[in-house]
Design an enzyme around this catalytic site. Structure first.
Site, mmCIF file in Angstrom:
data_model
loop_
_atom_site.group_PDB
_atom_site.id
_atom_site.type_symbol
_atom_site.label_atom_id
_atom_site.label_comp_id
_atom_site.label_asym_id
_atom_site.label_seq_id
_atom_site.Cartn_x
_atom_site.Cartn_y
_atom_site.Cartn_z
ATOM 1 C CG LEU A 18 -1.754 -1.190 1.504
ATOM 2 C CD1 LEU A 18 -2.312 -1.156 2.932
ATOM 3 C CD2 LEU A 18 -2.883 -1.189 0.480
ATOM 4 C CG ASP A 60 2.331 -2.801 2.812
ATOM 5 O OD1 ASP A 60 3.256 -2.064 2.399
ATOM 6 O OD2 ASP A 60 1.159 -2.696 2.433
ATOM 7 C CD GLU A 65 6.674 1.585 14.378
ATOM 8 O OE1 GLU A 65 7.445 2.076 15.205
ATOM 9 O OE2 GLU A 65 6.249 2.212 13.391
ATOM 10 C CG ASP A 66 2.475 -0.579 10.871
ATOM 11 O OD1 ASP A 66 2.387 0.390 11.639
ATOM 12 O OD2 ASP A 66 2.918 -0.497 9.714
ATOM 13 N NE ARG A 85 0.995 -3.797 6.806
ATOM 14 C CZ ARG A 85 1.850 -3.071 7.510
ATOM 15 N NH1 ARG A 85 1.702 -1.770 7.588
ATOM 16 N NH2 ARG A 85 2.856 -3.640 8.138
ATOM 17 N NE ARG A 131 -3.749 1.858 6.545
ATOM 18 C CZ ARG A 131 -2.540 1.511 6.126
ATOM 19 N NH1 ARG A 131 -1.699 0.887 6.928
ATOM 20 N NH2 ARG A 131 -2.180 1.789 4.888
ATOM 21 C CG HIS A 164 0.907 4.748 10.717
ATOM 22 N ND1 HIS A 164 1.675 4.026 9.826
ATOM 23 C CD2 HIS A 164 -0.202 3.992 10.932
ATOM 24 C CE1 HIS A 164 1.051 2.895 9.513
ATOM 25 N NE2 HIS A 164 -0.091 2.852 10.170
ATOM 26 C CB CYS A 251 7.641 1.276 9.572
ATOM 27 S SG CYS A 251 7.256 2.969 9.314
HETATM 28 C C1 CIR Z 1 1.192 0.643 4.772
HETATM 29 O O1 CIR Z 1 0.536 1.467 4.113
HETATM 30 O O2 CIR Z 1 0.671 -0.006 5.668
HETATM 31 C C2 CIR Z 1 2.651 0.462 4.451
HETATM 32 N N1 CIR Z 1 2.871 0.629 3.059
HETATM 33 C C3 CIR Z 1 3.489 1.437 5.231
HETATM 34 C C4 CIR Z 1 3.434 1.219 6.703
HETATM 35 C C5 CIR Z 1 4.341 2.113 7.449
HETATM 36 N N2 CIR Z 1 4.363 1.779 8.820
HETATM 37 C C6 CIR Z 1 4.531 2.645 9.808
HETATM 38 O O3 CIR Z 1 4.567 3.836 9.593
HETATM 39 N N3 CIR Z 1 4.593 2.151 11.027
#
Ligand code: CIR
Length: 256
Positions: A18, A60, A65-66, A85, A131, A164, A251
């Site tokens: 994404l 992704d 970290e997410d 995700r 999110r 985020h 991340c």
């Molecule tokens: C997303 O849109 O979920 C990933 N392409 C990028 C996530 C970045 N994560 C973060 O800032 N912790």
């Protein structure tokens, strides 16, 4: 003091992930080199890395970290807000279980991405975003309270410039909070020494304090000079390919 980090290199289909930015497709080989340099920097800061295999089911999934939040006492698995995700968390559960005897989880209908959570000692800022929803934030606040941590919500819905919360803030320690201008006036940040990021260098706000050092994105000279001026050893890392996919330094690892 961090001792460990979990990382996962990007897979060949990284560009299928994404993104909301219009910076072109990431170059895979270059992303791999940047990831390796990032890992070397964490090791230079004294961390032992757990390197997960690439996972092509989730383009992704390098943004580990997410998938989880850690406190001194516990780890909490998230429930990512992007449907593509959601499956990333199951893979992280096994890995985190090796470090934490009991794992908590965010439950439906709550959603929460680790990128929206900024730890500042025993206090946590929880971003409510596209999110992370209010229910996810409520559940996290309750779990944090049980772990003797406090929290405050920061609503970033409607802010087009950041995905985020941590795209716009970072906690350096010593009561210092890095912030982009658009977030500087928020009530939740009162009482902190605010380190402002210059207009045009907003991407640099996503920096990471790792033990003595601060990891910053390369190419943002004013911000790098500010952090050096505060007395921190700085490690500047090229993040160009991750920036194309809306990702930043924080991340790419779970640090604990
Ligand atoms: C997303 O849109 O979920 C990933 N392409 C990028 C996530 C970045 N994560 C973060 O800032 N912790």
């Amino acid at each position: 003091m961090f001792r460990n980090a979990i990382v996962r290199p990007p897979g060949v289909n990284f560009a299928d992930g994404l993104t909301t930015v219009d910076l072109g497709a990431p170059a895979y080989e270059r992303a791999l080199v940047q990831h390796e340099q990032y890992c070397a920097a964490l090791e230079q800061c004294g961390l032992t890395l757990t390197r997960l295999e690439t996972d092509l089911r989730y383009p992704d999934s390098t943004f580990v970290e997410d998938t989880a939040i850690q406190t001194e006492r516990c780890a909490i698995l998230t429930r990512p807000g992007a449907p593509s995700r959601a499956g990333e968390v199951a893979a992280m559960r096994e890995t985190l279980a090796q470090f934490y005897p009991s794992l908590q989880s965010i439950q439906a209908p709550g959603t929460l991405d680790g990128g929206d959570i900024c730890e500042a000692g025993n206090h946590f800022f929880i971003g409510i975003s596209e999110r992370t929803n209010a229910e996810g934030a409520r559940q996290l606040a309750e779990l944090l309270a049980r772990a003797s941590c406090t929290s405050a919500c920061v609503d970033i819905r409607g802010m087009k410039s950041i995905l985020h919360l941590k795209s716009g803030i970072a906690y350096l320690g010593e009561n210092r909070l890095v912030v982009i201008d658009d977030l500087a006036g928020r009530e939740a940040f009162r009482g902190y020494e605010l380190i402002r990021v210059e207009a045009g260098e907003e991407y640099a706000a996503n920096c990471v304090r790792v033990n003595e050092s601060v990891l910053v994105a390369a190419g943002f000279p004013a911000f790098e000079a500010t952090v050096r001026g505060l007395g921190y050893p700085v490690i500047a890392l090229d993040m160009s390919e991750y920036q194309k996919m809306d990702g930043g330094l924080s991340c790419l690892s779970l640090r604990f």
